[in-house]
Design a protein around this motif. Structure first.
Motif, PDB file in Angstrom:
ATOM      1  N   LEU A 265       0.815  -1.234   0.159  1.00 41.40           N
ATOM      2  CA  LEU A 265       0.005   0.010   0.097  1.00 41.40           C
ATOM      3  C   LEU A 265       0.891   1.063  -0.100  1.00 41.40           C
ATOM      4  CD1 LEU A 265      -2.856   1.039   0.072  1.00 41.40           C
ATOM      5  CD2 LEU A 265      -2.748   1.016   2.649  1.00 41.40           C
ATOM      6  N   ILE A 266       2.027   1.283   0.614  1.00 45.43           N
ATOM      7  CA  ILE A 266       2.897   2.442   0.796  1.00 45.43           C
ATOM      8  C   ILE A 266       3.462   2.535  -0.843  1.00 45.43           C
ATOM      9  CG2 ILE A 266       5.018   3.112   1.468  1.00 45.43           C
ATOM     10  CD1 ILE A 266       4.362   1.950   4.120  1.00 45.43           C
ATOM     11  N   ALA A 267       3.735   1.612  -1.217  1.00 48.72           N
ATOM     12  CA  ALA A 267       4.403   1.552  -2.812  1.00 48.72           C
ATOM     13  C   ALA A 267       3.294   2.189  -3.532  1.00 48.72           C
ATOM     14  CB  ALA A 267       4.775   0.360  -3.264  1.00 48.72           C
ATOM     15  N   LYS A 268       1.973   1.702  -3.604  1.00 53.06           N
ATOM     16  CA  LYS A 268       0.912   2.094  -4.458  1.00 53.06           C
ATOM     17  C   LYS A 268       0.841   3.814  -4.210  1.00 53.06           C
ATOM     18  CE  LYS A 268      -1.383  -2.037  -5.237  1.00 53.06           C
ATOM     19  NZ  LYS A 268      -2.698  -2.850  -5.098  1.00 53.06           N
ATOM     20  N   TYR A 269       0.709   4.078  -2.793  1.00 50.58           N
ATOM     21  CA  TYR A 269       0.455   5.603  -2.531  1.00 50.58           C
ATOM     22  C   TYR A 269       1.604   6.393  -3.164  1.00 50.58           C
ATOM     23  CZ  TYR A 269      -0.420   9.612   0.357  1.00 50.58           C
ATOM     24  OH  TYR A 269      -0.728  10.894   0.835  1.00 50.58           O
ATOM     25  N   LYS A 270       2.951   6.031  -2.916  1.00 50.44           N
ATOM     26  CA  LYS A 270       4.104   6.784  -3.369  1.00 50.44           C
ATOM     27  C   LYS A 270       3.910   6.933  -4.677  1.00 50.44           C
ATOM     28  CE  LYS A 270       9.026   6.655  -3.208  1.00 50.44           C
ATOM     29  NZ  LYS A 270      10.382   5.930  -2.862  1.00 50.44           N
ATOM     30  N   GLU A 271       3.638   5.777  -5.627  1.00 52.67           N
ATOM     31  CA  GLU A 271       3.392   5.896  -7.052  1.00 52.67           C
ATOM     32  C   GLU A 271       2.330   6.804  -7.493  1.00 52.67           C
ATOM     33  OE1 GLU A 271       2.738   2.960 -10.876  1.00 52.67           O
ATOM     34  OE2 GLU A 271       2.720   2.277  -8.663  1.00 52.67           O
ATOM     35  N   HIS A 272       1.206   6.786  -6.762  1.00 56.93           N
ATOM     36  CA  HIS A 272       0.058   7.736  -7.107  1.00 56.93           C
ATOM     37  C   HIS A 272       0.648   9.088  -6.780  1.00 56.93           C
ATOM     38  CE1 HIS A 272      -3.771   9.186  -7.421  1.00 56.93           C
ATOM     39  NE2 HIS A 272      -3.592  10.117  -6.126  1.00 56.93           N
ATOM     40  N   PHE A 280       7.193  15.865  -6.114  1.00 61.87           N
ATOM     41  CA  PHE A 280       6.889  15.190  -4.739  1.00 61.87           C
ATOM     42  C   PHE A 280       7.782  14.085  -4.456  1.00 61.87           C
ATOM     43  CE2 PHE A 280       4.875  12.366  -1.960  1.00 61.87           C
ATOM     44  CZ  PHE A 280       4.764  13.145  -0.646  1.00 61.87           C
ATOM     45  N   THR A 281       8.401  14.134  -3.200  1.00 62.98           N
ATOM     46  CA  THR A 281       9.399  13.091  -2.839  1.00 62.98           C
ATOM     47  C   THR A 281       8.912  12.576  -1.627  1.00 62.98           C
ATOM     48  OG1 THR A 281      10.784  14.529  -2.155  1.00 62.98           O
ATOM     49  CG2 THR A 281      11.358  13.916  -4.260  1.00 62.98           C
ATOM     50  N   GLU A 285      11.427   9.266   6.360  1.00 66.32           N
ATOM     51  CA  GLU A 285      10.662   9.551   7.814  1.00 66.32           C
ATOM     52  C   GLU A 285       9.346   9.507   7.383  1.00 66.32           C
ATOM     53  OE1 GLU A 285      12.423  13.292   8.648  1.00 66.32           O
ATOM     54  OE2 GLU A 285      14.403  12.336   9.247  1.00 66.32           O
ATOM     55  N   GLU A 286       8.803  10.110   6.318  1.00 68.11           N
ATOM     56  CA  GLU A 286       7.251  10.213   6.089  1.00 68.11           C
ATOM     57  C   GLU A 286       6.932   8.692   6.001  1.00 68.11           C
ATOM     58  OE1 GLU A 286       7.140  14.385   3.693  1.00 68.11           O
ATOM     59  OE2 GLU A 286       7.322  12.475   2.447  1.00 68.11           O
ATOM     60  N   GLU A 287       7.652   7.885   5.529  1.00 63.71           N
ATOM     61  CA  GLU A 287       7.510   6.382   5.450  1.00 63.71           C
ATOM     62  C   GLU A 287       6.964   5.617   6.721  1.00 63.71           C
ATOM     63  OE1 GLU A 287       9.673   3.996   3.045  1.00 63.71           O
ATOM     64  OE2 GLU A 287       9.410   5.150   1.321  1.00 63.71           O
ATOM     65  N   GLU A 288       7.929   6.261   7.669  1.00 64.66           N
ATOM     66  CA  GLU A 288       7.812   5.530   9.034  1.00 64.66           C
ATOM     67  C   GLU A 288       6.632   6.405   9.917  1.00 64.66           C
ATOM     68  OE1 GLU A 288       9.467   3.290  10.324  1.00 64.66           O
ATOM     69  OE2 GLU A 288      10.747   2.911   8.633  1.00 64.66           O
ATOM     70  N   LYS A 289       6.391   7.504   9.521  1.00 65.79           N
ATOM     71  CA  LYS A 289       5.180   8.078  10.052  1.00 65.79           C
ATOM     72  C   LYS A 289       3.842   7.402   9.481  1.00 65.79           C
ATOM     73  CE  LYS A 289       7.423  12.563  10.886  1.00 65.79           C
ATOM     74  NZ  LYS A 289       7.452  14.029  10.624  1.00 65.79           N
ATOM     75  N   ALA A 290       3.881   7.209   8.178  1.00 69.87           N
ATOM     76  CA  ALA A 290       2.654   6.524   7.632  1.00 69.87           C
ATOM     77  C   ALA A 290       2.298   5.166   7.973  1.00 69.87           C
ATOM     78  CB  ALA A 290       2.784   6.365   6.169  1.00 69.87           C
ATOM     79  N   LYS A 291       3.450   4.638   8.524  1.00 73.38           N
ATOM     80  CA  LYS A 291       3.044   2.946   8.909  1.00 73.38           C
ATOM     81  C   LYS A 291       2.282   2.634  10.082  1.00 73.38           C
ATOM     82  CE  LYS A 291       7.240   0.639   6.832  1.00 73.38           C
ATOM     83  NZ  LYS A 291       8.504  -0.292   6.872  1.00 73.38           N
TER      84      LYS A 291
END
Length: 311
Positions: A265-272, A280-281, A285-291
């Motif tokens: 789900l993180i990979a799909k959200y990042k791709e979108h 947008f990058t 840190e944002e990935e760790e906050k989103a988990k």
């Protein structure tokens, strides 16, 4: 002379026997009479499927499961027929093995194939009443030295084992060259595994005396095998199954589904987000906050066990 009372008693006994004989003749007889003894369990049954079927060949090569031990308490001539030395006639050889019981104590020592034999004896030499008797070997604690491991071991052994060690020219030679079915000892197989592992890694042997190390390596060089093969020597079925499970878990680790779905789900959200805004990058840190948010979304009650499966 036989008295009249004795004659009448004999007549009554004979009449009873005649009645019993007539009843036996009239009784129905079975068509096929079979004598079934206690069936022996196949030792290879647990290795036919499941984790046992995936064990390497090194385990079966050195542990020799299902092999019959060499005869110790009786002489096996190896033939079914032989020539009589006097008459010259062909006669059959009696090759009936003696039933030997190996108690648990034999696995914790070195008995050299000897065991308990159950039989009968006469109460008065060759005469008298037949009595039950169990013949047991004489056991003694002895200190045996291994020059490969450079250690002394106190082991319960029989006199036959001491003779076999002398015939093999040393304790290490006896352990290494005796098959598993003739050793018939858990202690003996564990010692064999440690001896083979030490020969596979000679650097651990006599670190302060390289000349003695080279001498011993040259003396036992015909027993050297790879370390991966020596690790399977003398393992019990439970230990072998646990080792195989550990190898398979390391080769193909199982991840919980929660982690797989979270990463997906993180990979799909990042791709979108990258498609919607090229500048947008998505930082780590944002990935760790989103988990944590995504884990709460899927549910935080699922935890992974030690074996790698998810609940």
């Amino acid at each position: 002379m036989i008295s009249s009372s004795m004659a009448s008693s004999f007549k009554n006994i004979s009449m009873k026997y005649n009645v019993i004989a007539e009843n036996l003749k009239r009784a129905p007889k079975p068509k096929n009479v079979t004598f079934r003894g206690k069936a022996k369990k196949d030792p290879m049954e647990i290795y036919q499927d499941g984790i046992g079927s995936r064990l390497p060949q090194a385990y079966f090569k050195w542990n020799r499961i299902g092999y019959e031990p060499s005869p110790v308490h009786w002489i096996d001539k190896g033939v079914d027929w032989e020539k009589d030395p006097v008459t010259g006639d062909r006669k059959r050889v009696n090759r009936v093995p003696i039933d030997i019981h190996y108690p648990p104590e034999s696995r914790m020592g070195l008995w050299g194939g000897e065991g308990w034999i159950a039989g009968y004896r006469k109460s008065k030499g060759d005469r008298g009443v037949r009595l039950k008797k169990t013949w047991k070997p004489r056991i003694a604690n002895r200190n045996l030295y291994s020059e490969i491991l450079d250690k002394k071991f106190e082991i319960q052994t029989t006199n036959r084992v001491m003779d076999l060690i002398d015939e093999a020219y040393g304790f290490d030679f006896y352990i290494l060259q005796t098959p598993a079915e003739d050793l018939n000892s858990l202690v003996g197989m564990v010692l064999k595994r440690h001896l083979l592992l030490r020969l596979a890694n000679p650097q651990d042997m006599y670190p302060d005396d390289p000349q003695r190390r080279d001498k011993i390596c040259n003396k036992y060089k015909r027993f050297v095998i790879p370390k991966e093969e020596a690790e399977w020597v003398g393992l019990t079925p439970a230990e072998a199954f646990a080792k195989q499970r550990q190898i398979e878990a390391g080769a193909d680790p199982i991840r919980p589904l929660q982690e797989l779905y979270t990463d997906e789900l993180i990979a799909k959200y990042k791709e979108h987000k990258e498609k919607s805004d090229g500048l947008f990058t998505f930082s780590k840190e944002e990935e760790e906050k989103a988990k944590p948010f995504l884990q709460r979304f899927f549910g935080s009650g699922s935890k992974s066990k030690d074996d790698g499966t998810s609940v």
